[in-house]
Scaffold this motif. Structure first.
Motif, PDB file in Angstrom:
ATOM      1  N   ILE A  70       5.556   9.009   7.028  1.00  0.00           N
ATOM      2  CA  ILE A  70       6.852   9.638   6.809  1.00  0.00           C
ATOM      3  C   ILE A  70       6.861  10.210   5.389  1.00  0.00           C
ATOM      4  N   PRO A  71       7.749  11.160   5.098  1.00  0.00           N
ATOM      5  CA  PRO A  71       7.726  11.786   3.763  1.00  0.00           C
ATOM      6  C   PRO A  71       7.762  10.795   2.605  1.00  0.00           C
ATOM      7  N   ALA A  72       8.492   9.705   2.757  1.00  0.00           N
ATOM      8  CA  ALA A  72       8.577   8.721   1.669  1.00  0.00           C
ATOM      9  C   ALA A  72       7.535   7.618   1.796  1.00  0.00           C
ATOM     10  N   GLY A  73       6.635   7.736   2.771  1.00  0.00           N
ATOM     11  CA  GLY A  73       5.650   6.694   3.005  1.00  0.00           C
ATOM     12  C   GLY A  73       4.515   6.703   2.002  1.00  0.00           C
ATOM     13  N   PRO A  74       3.682   5.670   2.001  1.00  0.00           N
ATOM     14  CA  PRO A  74       2.585   5.571   1.023  1.00  0.00           C
ATOM     15  C   PRO A  74       1.387   6.449   1.353  1.00  0.00           C
ATOM     16  N   HIS A  75       1.290   6.950   2.581  1.00  0.00           N
ATOM     17  CA  HIS A  75       0.161   7.806   3.003  1.00  0.00           C
ATOM     18  C   HIS A  75      -1.181   7.119   2.721  1.00  0.00           C
ATOM     19  N   LEU A  76      -1.258   5.851   3.090  1.00  0.00           N
ATOM     20  CA  LEU A  76      -2.469   5.021   2.970  1.00  0.00           C
ATOM     21  C   LEU A  76      -2.841   4.698   1.531  1.00  0.00           C
ATOM     22  N   HIS A  77      -1.949   4.941   0.579  1.00  0.00           N
ATOM     23  CA  HIS A  77      -2.203   4.565  -0.816  1.00  0.00           C
ATOM     24  C   HIS A  77      -1.540   3.219  -1.081  1.00  0.00           C
ATOM     25  N   LEU A  78      -2.346   2.249  -1.494  1.00  0.00           N
ATOM     26  CA  LEU A  78      -1.840   0.900  -1.728  1.00  0.00           C
ATOM     27  C   LEU A  78      -1.627   0.611  -3.207  1.00  0.00           C
ATOM     28  N   TYR A  79      -2.448   1.232  -4.059  1.00  0.00           N
ATOM     29  CA  TYR A  79      -2.373   0.954  -5.499  1.00  0.00           C
ATOM     30  C   TYR A  79      -2.374   2.260  -6.263  1.00  0.00           C
ATOM     31  N   SER A  80      -1.483   2.344  -7.242  1.00  0.00           N
ATOM     32  CA  SER A  80      -1.382   3.558  -8.052  1.00  0.00           C
ATOM     33  C   SER A  80      -2.170   3.367  -9.349  1.00  0.00           C
ATOM     34  N   SER A  81      -3.156   4.218  -9.538  1.00  0.00           N
ATOM     35  CA  SER A  81      -3.948   4.141 -10.770  1.00  0.00           C
ATOM     36  C   SER A  81      -3.192   4.687 -11.978  1.00  0.00           C
ATOM     37  N   LYS A  82      -2.150   5.482 -11.712  1.00  0.00           N
ATOM     38  CA  LYS A  82      -1.374   6.039 -12.822  1.00  0.00           C
ATOM     39  C   LYS A  82      -0.430   5.002 -13.416  1.00  0.00           C
ATOM     40  N   THR A  83       0.292   4.306 -12.553  1.00  0.00           N
ATOM     41  CA  THR A  83       1.250   3.302 -13.029  1.00  0.00           C
ATOM     42  C   THR A  83       0.642   1.909 -13.104  1.00  0.00           C
ATOM     43  N   HIS A  84      -0.583   1.766 -12.585  1.00  0.00           N
ATOM     44  CA  HIS A  84      -1.271   0.476 -12.554  1.00  0.00           C
ATOM     45  C   HIS A  84      -0.400  -0.598 -11.883  1.00  0.00           C
ATOM     46  N   SER A  85       0.120  -0.224 -10.726  1.00  0.00           N
ATOM     47  CA  SER A  85       0.958  -1.145  -9.961  1.00  0.00           C
ATOM     48  C   SER A  85       0.826  -0.827  -8.483  1.00  0.00           C
ATOM     49  N   TRP A  86       1.293  -1.765  -7.650  1.00  0.00           N
ATOM     50  CA  TRP A  86       1.276  -1.531  -6.216  1.00  0.00           C
ATOM     51  C   TRP A  86       2.289  -0.445  -5.858  1.00  0.00           C
ATOM     52  N   THR A  87       1.947   0.332  -4.851  1.00  0.00           N
ATOM     53  CA  THR A  87       2.916   1.284  -4.318  1.00  0.00           C
ATOM     54  C   THR A  87       3.945   0.520  -3.473  1.00  0.00           C
ATOM     55  N   ASP A  88       4.880   1.229  -2.859  1.00  0.00           N
ATOM     56  CA  ASP A  88       5.915   0.588  -2.051  1.00  0.00           C
ATOM     57  C   ASP A  88       5.249  -0.260  -0.962  1.00  0.00           C
ATOM     58  N   LEU A  89       5.427  -1.582  -1.052  1.00  0.00           N
ATOM     59  CA  LEU A  89       4.735  -2.492  -0.143  1.00  0.00           C
ATOM     60  C   LEU A  89       5.452  -2.691   1.180  1.00  0.00           C
ATOM     61  N   THR A  90       6.698  -2.234   1.287  1.00  0.00           N
ATOM     62  CA  THR A  90       7.432  -2.428   2.538  1.00  0.00           C
ATOM     63  C   THR A  90       6.731  -1.780   3.730  1.00  0.00           C
ATOM     64  N   PRO A  91       6.333  -0.489   3.637  1.00  0.00           N
ATOM     65  CA  PRO A  91       5.593   0.082   4.777  1.00  0.00           C
ATOM     66  C   PRO A  91       4.296  -0.646   5.081  1.00  0.00           C
ATOM     67  N   TRP A  92       3.661  -1.206   4.056  1.00  0.00           N
ATOM     68  CA  TRP A  92       2.418  -1.928   4.283  1.00  0.00           C
ATOM     69  C   TRP A  92       2.669  -3.249   5.006  1.00  0.00           C
ATOM     70  N   HIS A  93       3.827  -3.879   4.750  1.00  0.00           N
ATOM     71  CA  HIS A  93       4.183  -5.078   5.494  1.00  0.00           C
ATOM     72  C   HIS A  93       4.259  -4.785   6.985  1.00  0.00           C
ATOM     73  N   PHE A  94       4.986  -3.716   7.327  1.00  0.00           N
ATOM     74  CA  PHE A  94       5.153  -3.386   8.742  1.00  0.00           C
ATOM     75  C   PHE A  94       3.867  -2.826   9.338  1.00  0.00           C
ATOM     76  N   THR A  95       3.063  -2.130   8.532  1.00  0.00           N
ATOM     77  CA  THR A  95       1.765  -1.659   9.019  1.00  0.00           C
ATOM     78  C   THR A  95       0.867  -2.828   9.389  1.00  0.00           C
ATOM     79  N   THR A  96       0.889  -3.870   8.564  1.00  0.00           N
ATOM     80  CA  THR A  96       0.101  -5.067   8.859  1.00  0.00           C
ATOM     81  C   THR A  96       0.572  -5.725  10.154  1.00  0.00           C
ATOM     82  N   MET A  97       1.890  -5.785  10.333  1.00  0.00           N
ATOM     83  CA  MET A  97       2.433  -6.364  11.566  1.00  0.00           C
ATOM     84  C   MET A  97       1.981  -5.556  12.776  1.00  0.00           C
TER      85      MET A  97
END
Length: 286
Positions: A70-97
């Motif tokens: 979706i437009p606001a989704g992570p597009h398979l990106h889990l970690y941001s090298s720019k901010t050195h932090s995890w991207t939005d983990l909510t979609p990844w929670h449901f993706t794992t489910m």
């Protein structure tokens, strides 16, 4: 884990569809097995289970694609090298489910192929998917919101109940009580996910229910019990309808055995099974 109404409703619809389907299928299977105890699973039963696996794969794949792209989704990106932090983990929670339900659907399909996987592996994979779902909801990020935490704790209760009954089916297969309990847990998950969407993210807009009001927690606990009572009534109604349908089919077709070798129809209704067919008397015999 912020909750959107559409996402919660779509996940709830998945469980409601399977729960409603099983509420009709399992009673029919039990009634037909009760009539003929020695009957083995027919080719039609295998095709139904294969179809269930395909539907599960379709829903899981659709869920993964929606959560990721979706437009606001992570597009398979889990970690941001720019901010050195995890991207939005909510979609990844449901993706794992969805991933584990996808694996469960694949096992359902492979089980009915010539590969001959061990019997019960389909139930084990579904139980594993439910345990993973419950684990994810137990440790979701609720930002210390008491109402949000309570809603998902109640949901986890239904999830783990379904996981336990499905796990028992690995060892006690085709048990109508376990199948009915699993069905009720799926129905409860489905309707409660809809309830969560209405409470936290109402479709008409607004901030949702007051997270600090303790009376909301008390009411929603009662509401959870009411959901289950409604689903028990649905199970009873569908079981009664299945029984009527099964008896109607038996009255129409079940009392006639067609003997193809001699072209005769023998009615088995209330007649004694020891009664033999006598040849018709002709004029030449008199």
């Amino acid at each position: 884990m912020p909750t959107s109404f559409l996402g919660s409703a779509l996940r709830g619809t998945f469980f409601l569809i399977f729960g409603l389907w099983w509420s009709v299928r399992y009673p029919l299977k039990y009634l037909r097995r009760k009539v003929n105890v020695e009957s083995q699973p027919s080719h039609g039963v295998h095709r139904v289970e294969f179809f269930e696996g395909a539907v599960k794969v379709f829903f899981a794949l659709a869920g993964i694609l929606v959560e990721q792209f979706i437009p606001a989704g992570p597009h398979l990106h889990l970690y941001s090298s720019k901010t050195h932090s995890w991207t939005d983990l909510t979609p990844w929670h449901f993706t794992t489910m969805y991933l584990f339900f996808l694996l469960s659907g694949i096992v359902d399909i492979i089980l009915h192929t010539p590969l001959k996987l061990p019997l019960g592996l389909d139930r084990l994979s579904l139980s594993m998917a439910l345990f993973i779902e419950g684990l994810l909801f137990c440790f979701h990020d609720d930002n210390d919101a008491a109402l949000d935490h309570h809603l998902h704790s109640l949901l986890a209760t239904a999830i783990f109940a379904g996981a336990l009954s499905t796990l028992l089916e690995v060892f006690i297969r085709d048990h109508i009580i376990l199948e009915t309990f699993k069905t009720s847990s799926f129905l409860l998950q489905g309707s409660w996910l809809w309830q969560i969407g209405f409470v936290l993210s109402p479709p008409w807009g607004g901030p949702g229910w007051d997270q600090t009001d303790r009376s909301n927690i008390t009411f929603l606990t009662m509401c959870f019990c009411w959901h289950y009572a409604v689903h028990l009534a649905i199970l009873a109604a569908n079981s009664a309808a299945s029984r009527c349908c099964n008896e109607s089919c038996q009255l129409t077709f079940g009392d006639i055995d067609v003997e193809l070798d001699c072209g005769m129809c023998i009615r088995n209704g209330n007649k004694s099974s020891s009664r033999a067919l006598l040849p018709e008397t002709t004029l030449d015999d008199k």
